[in-house]
Structure formats: C-alpha cells, structure tokens
Design an enzyme around this catalytic site. Structure first.
Site, short mmCIF file in Angstrom:
data_model
loop_
_atom_site.label_atom_id
_atom_site.label_comp_id
_atom_site.label_asym_id
_atom_site.label_seq_id
_atom_site.Cartn_x
_atom_site.Cartn_y
_atom_site.Cartn_z
N ASN A 57 12.29 -19.51 26.29
CA ASN A 57 10.67 -19.68 25.93
C ASN A 57 10.90 -21.10 24.95
OD1 ASN A 57 8.11 -19.61 25.20
ND2 ASN A 57 8.24 -17.66 24.07
N LYS A 67 8.15 -22.39 23.70
CA LYS A 67 7.18 -22.29 23.02
C LYS A 67 6.62 -23.81 22.91
CE LYS A 67 9.13 -18.59 20.68
NZ LYS A 67 9.36 -17.74 19.51
N HIS A 84 2.79 -12.19 24.76
CA HIS A 84 3.85 -12.64 23.55
C HIS A 84 3.23 -12.14 22.39
CE1 HIS A 84 6.67 -14.97 21.06
NE2 HIS A 84 7.53 -14.89 21.79
N GLU A 101 3.25 -13.83 19.83
CA GLU A 101 2.49 -15.10 18.98
C GLU A 101 1.16 -15.04 19.50
OE1 GLU A 101 5.52 -17.80 19.61
OE2 GLU A 101 6.73 -16.89 18.44
N GLU A 118 10.81 -7.58 22.18
CA GLU A 118 10.97 -8.54 21.22
C GLU A 118 10.31 -8.00 19.91
OE1 GLU A 118 11.06 -12.80 23.12
OE2 GLU A 118 9.15 -12.49 22.43
N GLY A 127 12.45 -15.95 15.50
CA GLY A 127 12.34 -17.04 14.82
C GLY A 127 13.11 -16.93 13.19
N SER A 141 16.07 -14.08 18.09
CA SER A 141 17.06 -14.81 17.28
C SER A 141 18.46 -14.29 18.19
CB SER A 141 17.33 -14.27 16.06
OG SER A 141 16.16 -14.56 15.24
P1 13P Z 1 13.59 -16.73 18.94
O1 13P Z 1 14.76 -16.68 19.85
O2 13P Z 1 13.49 -18.19 18.25
O3 13P Z 1 13.74 -15.92 17.79
O4 13P Z 1 12.51 -16.64 19.61
C1 13P Z 1 12.36 -15.39 20.44
C2 13P Z 1 11.24 -15.46 21.27
O5 13P Z 1 10.01 -15.17 20.59
C3 13P Z 1 11.14 -15.40 22.54
O6 13P Z 1 10.03 -15.36 23.37
#
Ligand code: 13P
Length: 256
Positions: free
Chosen positions: A13, A15, A99, A101, A171, A177, A217
């Site tokens: 992803n 982002k 997601h 976010e 997640e 992150g 992560s």
């Molecule tokens: P990270 O791997 O940067 O922690 O992000 C995970 C994520 O949100 C994947 O959708």
C-alpha cells in the site's frame, strides 16, 4: 498461512507516495527481484494517478495492481472521486476498503465500508477490507469484540459465493507507521478470531478459503514469524513497500 486452502497475498500500500515517474522507477527495480514469486500473489496498491503507469510496467509480470479506495456510488456528481467501474475498466484487480486512515480522516463508517464492499464485488474488484483497533481499545481488552463487529458489518448481505473474493487485512492502528509491530501471537490471535466470525456466518469450508493479511510495520525482519501463524495469510505493507529490496524480501519470506 495455510496454503492448502487459501492464497497467500502480499500487497503493498503505497499510500500517497510516488509520482508516476517515481512509480515507474520503483516497479522497474522491483520486477526482477520478485519474478520468482510462485506461492503467493503479489499486489501493488498505488495512488490513482499511478495506476496506468503501473499496469503498463507490470503487463508481462504476475504482479497485480490495486487501488487504495473507491467511491461507494456507481457514478454521479461526486467531484474529485473515482468509481469502481473506472478502476475495473483500467485493469485494476484489487481495491483497499476501509483503511484506518480513511476511517479516521474521512470518517468512513462500517456502513460505508459495507456499501463499498458490495459495489466492488458487483464490479468484479477484489476488496481488501481493513479492520483494526486503536491502542486504547487494545488496552481496554475490547479488540476481538470490536473486530468482530467490523467484520460482520463489512460482510452484511454478502453471499457465500462472493465471500471468496474478499481479503481481510488485520491492521492494528497502533502498529501502522509506528515501527511497533504486533507480535506474531497477537496477529495470529486476531486472524483466528476473524476466521471464527466468518465460520459462524458462512460455515467452515467457506471460512478456510478466505485470505487474512496482517498489516502494521511489517518488514523483512518480522515477516517470516508473522506469516508462520496459521491465520496470517499475507501482508498489507506500507512503508516497506516503498523500497524495492525490502518489499521483495517480504515476498521472499512468503515464498518459503
Ligand atoms: P506500515 O507498513 O507503514 O506500518 O503501514 C501499514 C499499512 O497501513 C498498510 O495498509
């Protein structure tokens, strides 16, 4: 992971990272590194504007392209949005839905997630449905209950036949992150709980064919242990998917 019943899927992803030119560059670096992915399916969920570039660059590879979101209505006066049929028409196979976010910054609810799941399935896109708890919720001990609610809501009205198209991604929000990964036991426990919820709704046979990823992560160092869990069938990878060598190493771990 349990390869007998379901596919292992490693998805990046990206982002809101990588311009189309940067996308081309990253994919060119990545392709030779993961050409031997035989056990698992590999997906790159790129920003909308990178989709045409990614599709062209990946045309002769086994890597699929996914989107990171889509609108919940088929078409209409929604300035700035992108529909499921637009993605399908381009050649997109997967779409991330719900997601954390998007839930946090755009107030996406379980009801909206369910609407998007239905539209994605109707359009022929495979939804990667994200579920997960905050640190506060984990500390309160409500993780499994909360995720059961999210899973049930996402699947509301979905037929057993369509269920096979859905991928879940666990997640934990506190692991995204932050560099703080869930332990493999925590990831495995939630994965198993998601499968139990699906089993109660659709029966054992249907439940065992659903791919359940972990995200938060995930990296080359921890991927192997996470993927060793029976109910962790892949990963949804943010930061580490932006570096060709790191992402390829995760795919390698899934291929062993
Ligand atoms: P990270 O791997 O940067 O922690 O992000 C995970 C994520 O949100 C994947 O959708």
């Amino acid at each position: 992971m349990n390869r007998r019943y379901r596919k292992t899927i490693i998805a990046g992803n990206w982002k809101m990272n990588k311009t189309p030119s940067e996308a081309r560059q990253l994919i060119d670096e990545l392709k030779p590194l993961i050409s031997k992915a035989k056990w698992c399916e590999v997906v790159l969920c790129v920003p909308y504007v990178d989709i045409p570039v990614a599709l062209r660059a990946l045309k002769d590879s086994r890597i699929a392209v996914g989107a990171q979101n889509m609108h919940h209505e088929e078409s209409g006066a929604y300035t700035g949005d992108v529909s499921a049929s637009m993605l399908k028409d381009l050649g997109v196979k997967y779409v991330i839905i719900g997601h954390s976010e998007r839930r946090a910054y755009y107030h996406e609810t379980d009801t909206l997630v369910n609407q998007k799941v239905h539209l994605a399935l109707k359009t022929g896109l495979r939804p990667i449905v994200c579920v997960g708890e905050t640190l506060e919720q984990r500390d309160q001990g409500v993780t499994l209950d909360l995720i059961t609610v999210q899973v049930k809501a996402a699947l509301s009205g979905v037929s057993a036949e369509k269920l096979r198209q859905i991928v879940f991604a666990y997640e934990p929000i506190w692991a995204i992150g932050t560099g703080r990964t869930a332990t493999s036991e925590q990831a495995g426990e939630v994965g198993a709980s998601i499968r139990t919820t699906i089993r109660k709704m659709y029966g054992a046979r249907a439940a065992r064919s659903v791919t359940i990823q972990y995200g938060g992560s995930m990296n080359a160092a921890n991927a192997h242990d996470l993927l060793a869990q029976l109910d962790v069938d892949g990963g949804l990878i943010g930061g580490a998917s932006l570096k060709a060598a790191d992402f390829a190493a995760i795919v390698q771990a899934a291929n062993q």
